[in-house]
Design a protein around this motif. Structure first.
Motif, PDB file in Angstrom:
ATOM      1  N   PRO A  35       0.825  -1.211   0.000  1.00 11.21           N
ATOM      2  CA  PRO A  35       0.000   0.000   0.000  1.00 11.21           C
ATOM      3  C   PRO A  35       0.859   1.261   0.000  1.00 11.21           C
ATOM      4  CG  PRO A  35       0.061  -0.952   2.195  1.00 11.21           C
ATOM      5  CD  PRO A  35       0.937  -1.818   1.331  1.00 11.21           C
ATOM      6  N   ILE A  36       0.492   2.215  -0.851  1.00 11.88           N
ATOM      7  CA  ILE A  36       1.225   3.471  -0.957  1.00 11.88           C
ATOM      8  C   ILE A  36       0.221   4.609  -0.896  1.00 11.88           C
ATOM      9  CG2 ILE A  36       2.732   4.878  -2.397  1.00 11.88           C
ATOM     10  CD1 ILE A  36       3.762   2.293  -3.668  1.00 11.88           C
ATOM     11  N   VAL A  37       0.400   5.524   0.049  1.00 17.67           N
ATOM     12  CA  VAL A  37      -0.508   6.661   0.181  1.00 17.67           C
ATOM     13  C   VAL A  37      -0.181   7.697  -0.891  1.00 17.67           C
ATOM     14  CG1 VAL A  37      -1.269   8.544   1.688  1.00 17.67           C
ATOM     15  CG2 VAL A  37      -0.802   6.285   2.649  1.00 17.67           C
ATOM     16  N   ILE A  38      -1.214   8.114  -1.637  1.00 22.50           N
ATOM     17  CA  ILE A  38      -1.032   9.095  -2.712  1.00 22.50           C
ATOM     18  C   ILE A  38      -2.089  10.181  -2.586  1.00 22.50           C
ATOM     19  CG2 ILE A  38      -0.017   7.378  -4.267  1.00 22.50           C
ATOM     20  CD1 ILE A  38      -2.693   7.238  -5.724  1.00 22.50           C
ATOM     21  N   GLY A  39      -1.889  11.281  -3.292  1.00 22.56           N
ATOM     22  CA  GLY A  39      -2.835  12.387  -3.259  1.00 22.56           C
ATOM     23  C   GLY A  39      -4.035  12.153  -4.162  1.00 22.56           C
ATOM     24  N   ALA A  40      -5.029  13.016  -4.015  1.00 21.27           N
ATOM     25  CA  ALA A  40      -6.278  12.872  -4.772  1.00 21.27           C
ATOM     26  C   ALA A  40      -6.051  13.048  -6.275  1.00 21.27           C
ATOM     27  CB  ALA A  40      -7.308  13.878  -4.268  1.00 21.27           C
ATOM     28  N   PHE A  41      -5.218  14.010  -6.669  1.00 21.97           N
ATOM     29  CA  PHE A  41      -4.978  14.238  -8.093  1.00 21.97           C
ATOM     30  C   PHE A  41      -4.313  13.030  -8.739  1.00 21.97           C
ATOM     31  CE2 PHE A  41      -1.961  15.395 -11.435  1.00 21.97           C
ATOM     32  CZ  PHE A  41      -2.832  15.922 -12.381  1.00 21.97           C
ATOM     33  N   GLU A  42      -3.307  12.483  -8.066  1.00 23.77           N
ATOM     34  CA  GLU A  42      -2.610  11.320  -8.617  1.00 23.77           C
ATOM     35  C   GLU A  42      -3.536  10.098  -8.656  1.00 23.77           C
ATOM     36  OE1 GLU A  42      -1.443  13.266  -6.219  1.00 23.77           O
ATOM     37  OE2 GLU A  42       0.179  14.303  -7.268  1.00 23.77           O
ATOM     38  N   ALA A  43      -4.389   9.970  -7.630  1.00 23.64           N
ATOM     39  CA  ALA A  43      -5.355   8.871  -7.622  1.00 23.64           C
ATOM     40  C   ALA A  43      -6.303   8.982  -8.804  1.00 23.64           C
ATOM     41  CB  ALA A  43      -6.142   8.868  -6.308  1.00 23.64           C
ATOM     42  N   GLN A  44      -6.747  10.199  -9.084  1.00 27.55           N
ATOM     43  CA  GLN A  44      -7.633  10.428 -10.224  1.00 27.55           C
ATOM     44  C   GLN A  44      -6.935  10.094 -11.539  1.00 27.55           C
ATOM     45  OE1 GLN A  44      -8.555  14.494 -11.838  1.00 27.55           O
ATOM     46  NE2 GLN A  44     -10.573  14.062 -10.975  1.00 27.55           N
ATOM     47  N   SER A  45      -5.689  10.517 -11.661  1.00 28.50           N
ATOM     48  CA  SER A  45      -4.937  10.276 -12.891  1.00 28.50           C
ATOM     49  C   SER A  45      -4.725   8.779 -13.121  1.00 28.50           C
ATOM     50  CB  SER A  45      -3.583  10.993 -12.832  1.00 28.50           C
ATOM     51  OG  SER A  45      -2.850  10.788 -14.018  1.00 28.50           O
ATOM     52  N   ILE A  46      -4.402   8.046 -12.052  1.00 30.05           N
ATOM     53  CA  ILE A  46      -4.213   6.600 -12.168  1.00 30.05           C
ATOM     54  C   ILE A  46      -5.537   5.923 -12.508  1.00 30.05           C
ATOM     55  CG2 ILE A  46      -3.658   4.508 -10.855  1.00 30.05           C
ATOM     56  CD1 ILE A  46      -1.543   6.213  -9.363  1.00 30.05           C
ATOM     57  N   ALA A  47      -6.620   6.401 -11.879  1.00 31.17           N
ATOM     58  CA  ALA A  47      -7.939   5.819 -12.131  1.00 31.17           C
ATOM     59  C   ALA A  47      -8.345   5.993 -13.592  1.00 31.17           C
ATOM     60  CB  ALA A  47      -8.977   6.459 -11.214  1.00 31.17           C
ATOM     61  N   ILE A  48      -8.046   7.150 -14.159  1.00 29.51           N
ATOM     62  CA  ILE A  48      -8.387   7.403 -15.563  1.00 29.51           C
ATOM     63  C   ILE A  48      -7.609   6.466 -16.474  1.00 29.51           C
ATOM     64  CG2 ILE A  48      -8.184   9.100 -17.420  1.00 29.51           C
ATOM     65  CD1 ILE A  48      -8.749  11.232 -15.278  1.00 29.51           C
ATOM     66  N   ALA A  49      -6.340   6.235 -16.152  1.00 25.87           N
ATOM     67  CA  ALA A  49      -5.527   5.319 -16.957  1.00 25.87           C
ATOM     68  C   ALA A  49      -6.055   3.889 -16.862  1.00 25.87           C
ATOM     69  CB  ALA A  49      -4.067   5.383 -16.518  1.00 25.87           C
ATOM     70  N   LEU A  50      -6.599   3.528 -15.697  1.00 27.42           N
ATOM     71  CA  LEU A  50      -7.157   2.186 -15.522  1.00 27.42           C
ATOM     72  C   LEU A  50      -8.497   2.056 -16.232  1.00 27.42           C
ATOM     73  CD1 LEU A  50      -6.398   1.630 -11.723  1.00 27.42           C
ATOM     74  CD2 LEU A  50      -5.320   0.436 -13.634  1.00 27.42           C
ATOM     75  N   GLU A  51      -9.272   3.136 -16.245  1.00 24.35           N
ATOM     76  CA  GLU A  51     -10.592   3.115 -16.875  1.00 24.35           C
ATOM     77  C   GLU A  51     -10.447   3.507 -18.336  1.00 24.35           C
ATOM     78  OE1 GLU A  51     -13.329   2.114 -15.559  1.00 24.35           O
ATOM     79  OE2 GLU A  51     -12.611   1.883 -13.520  1.00 24.35           O
ATOM     80  N   LYS A  52     -10.289   2.521 -19.194  1.00 31.42           N
ATOM     81  CA  LYS A  52     -10.018   2.784 -20.600  1.00 31.42           C
ATOM     82  C   LYS A  52     -11.173   3.500 -21.295  1.00 31.42           C
ATOM     83  CE  LYS A  52      -6.130   0.493 -20.262  1.00 31.42           C
ATOM     84  NZ  LYS A  52      -4.839   1.205 -20.253  1.00 31.42           N
ATOM     85  N   GLU A  53     -12.395   3.329 -20.769  1.00 25.98           N
ATOM     86  CA  GLU A  53     -13.563   3.883 -21.437  1.00 25.98           C
ATOM     87  C   GLU A  53     -13.765   5.369 -21.132  1.00 25.98           C
ATOM     88  OE1 GLU A  53     -16.927   1.514 -20.451  1.00 25.98           O
ATOM     89  OE2 GLU A  53     -15.901  -0.363 -20.855  1.00 25.98           O
ATOM     90  N   ILE A  54     -13.086   5.897 -20.128  1.00 25.12           N
ATOM     91  CA  ILE A  54     -13.262   7.290 -19.742  1.00 25.12           C
ATOM     92  C   ILE A  54     -12.121   8.128 -20.312  1.00 25.12           C
ATOM     93  CG2 ILE A  54     -13.393   8.896 -17.805  1.00 25.12           C
ATOM     94  CD1 ILE A  54     -14.627   6.683 -16.159  1.00 25.12           C
ATOM     95  N   LYS A  55     -12.477   9.049 -21.178  1.00 23.39           N
ATOM     96  CA  LYS A  55     -11.476   9.903 -21.815  1.00 23.39           C
ATOM     97  C   LYS A  55     -11.700  11.350 -21.376  1.00 23.39           C
ATOM     98  CE  LYS A  55      -9.841   6.502 -24.337  1.00 23.39           C
ATOM     99  NZ  LYS A  55      -8.510   5.934 -24.060  1.00 23.39           N
ATOM    100  N   PRO A  56     -10.722  11.977 -20.744  1.00 20.69           N
ATOM    101  CA  PRO A  56     -10.890  13.376 -20.342  1.00 20.69           C
ATOM    102  C   PRO A  56     -10.970  14.279 -21.561  1.00 20.69           C
ATOM    103  CG  PRO A  56      -8.623  12.658 -19.987  1.00 20.69           C
ATOM    104  CD  PRO A  56      -9.411  11.437 -20.362  1.00 20.69           C
ATOM    105  N   PRO A  57     -11.747  15.358 -21.474  1.00 22.84           N
ATOM    106  CA  PRO A  57     -11.897  16.261 -22.623  1.00 22.84           C
ATOM    107  C   PRO A  57     -10.590  16.941 -23.031  1.00 22.84           C
ATOM    108  CG  PRO A  57     -12.893  17.199 -20.645  1.00 22.84           C
ATOM    109  CD  PRO A  57     -12.560  15.783 -20.319  1.00 22.84           C
ATOM    110  N   ARG A  58      -9.713  17.157 -22.076  1.00 23.92           N
ATOM    111  CA  ARG A  58      -8.402  17.737 -22.344  1.00 23.92           C
ATOM    112  C   ARG A  58      -7.351  16.876 -21.663  1.00 23.92           C
ATOM    113  NH1 ARG A  58      -7.480  20.308 -26.169  1.00 23.92           N
ATOM    114  NH2 ARG A  58      -5.964  21.706 -25.244  1.00 23.92           N
ATOM    115  N   PRO A  59      -6.125  16.822 -22.199  1.00 21.60           N
ATOM    116  CA  PRO A  59      -5.100  15.965 -21.582  1.00 21.60           C
ATOM    117  C   PRO A  59      -4.726  16.421 -20.182  1.00 21.60           C
ATOM    118  CG  PRO A  59      -4.150  17.327 -23.325  1.00 21.60           C
ATOM    119  CD  PRO A  59      -5.627  17.486 -23.421  1.00 21.60           C
ATOM    120  N   LEU A  60      -4.657  15.467 -19.259  1.00 20.46           N
ATOM    121  CA  LEU A  60      -4.165  15.749 -17.921  1.00 20.46           C
ATOM    122  C   LEU A  60      -2.635  15.846 -17.959  1.00 20.46           C
ATOM    123  CD1 LEU A  60      -6.375  13.296 -15.838  1.00 20.46           C
ATOM    124  CD2 LEU A  60      -6.798  15.703 -16.334  1.00 20.46           C
ATOM    125  N   THR A  61      -2.038  16.187 -16.835  1.00 21.73           N
ATOM    126  CA  THR A  61      -0.579  16.383 -16.798  1.00 21.73           C
ATOM    127  C   THR A  61       0.172  15.146 -17.277  1.00 21.73           C
ATOM    128  OG1 THR A  61      -0.835  17.900 -14.924  1.00 21.73           O
ATOM    129  CG2 THR A  61       1.367  16.999 -15.323  1.00 21.73           C
TER     130      THR A  61
END
Length: 207
Positions: A35-61
């Motif tokens: 287990p590794i504690v991470i911030g909310a932004f990084e969690a969101q970014s990782i979640a988006i990469a895992l969820e192939k069907e969800i594409k952000p309207p603009r590229p994240l960092t």
């Protein structure tokens, strides 16, 4: 020191650190979790990469980094979690350009977010896993005092991609029509609320 390959088991909200998440990495050829504690932004970014069907309207960092790297023929080959000091994990990104390998220091959350986007393997050293790896108990009530805190982090994981009917406010989606769910999904994506979008997507998948 031998390397151990890791996979991503999921992301859960940290009960011990407000606004933080626990990224759970799984030993590929074993049963230990890291287990590794991470911030909310990084969690969101990782979640988006895992969820192939969800594409952000603009590229994240991290998407921007990938686009930048690809434009200059830089490939992320692998990520290694190489050090653990005072509870903080240190990672390296192994990159390659023109057959020349470079090692870049990075926060572990950023390194994993990029590894997912490049389909690069994630490794750690055996001694780190021996020190920080845990066995996820089937019954958290049986945990002893020494492991209670980490079990609290891992219990009832709000894992992105798992079937959940409600968001953090307790709202359920089971009573919505399919058309309403699709409209809610579009709204969640447009507002960049990807955790909510993932849960709505799961409800749509059930139908």
């Amino acid at each position: 020191m031998s390397l151990v390959k890791l996979s991503i088991k999921g992301i859960s909200y940290s009960q011990t650190q407000n606004g933080a998440y626990a990224l759970i990495l799984n030993e590929v050829d074993g049963e230990r979790k890291l287990p590794i504690v991470i911030g909310a932004f990084e969690a969101q970014s990782i979640a988006i990469a895992l969820e192939k069907e969800i594409k952000p309207p603009r590229p994240l960092t991290h998407d921007l980094f990938k686009n930048f790297a690809e434009r200059f023929d830089i490939v992320v080959k692998q990520v290694i979690i190489h050090k653990l000091v005072d509870g903080v994990f240190y990672s390296s990104i192994i990159c390659e350009r023109d057959k020349i390998e470079e090692i870049i220091d990075a926060r572990t959350s950023d390194a994993i977010a990029l590894a997912l986007r490049f389909n690069a393997p994630i490794f750690t050293y055996k001694n780190i896993l021996d020190k920080a790896g845990i066995y996820l108990k089937a019954n958290p009530l049986e945990a002893n005092k020494d492991s209670q805190e980490i079990d609290d982090v891992l219990s009832n994981p709000e894992t992105f991609g798992h079937e959940e009917e409600s968001n953090q406010s307790g709202e359920t989606y089971s009573k919505h029509s399919l058309q309403e769910l699709n409209e809610l999904l579009d709204q969640a994506v447009s507002h960049e609320d990807y955790e909510k979008a993932a849960k709505i997507r799961d409800e749509i998948s059930k139908r």
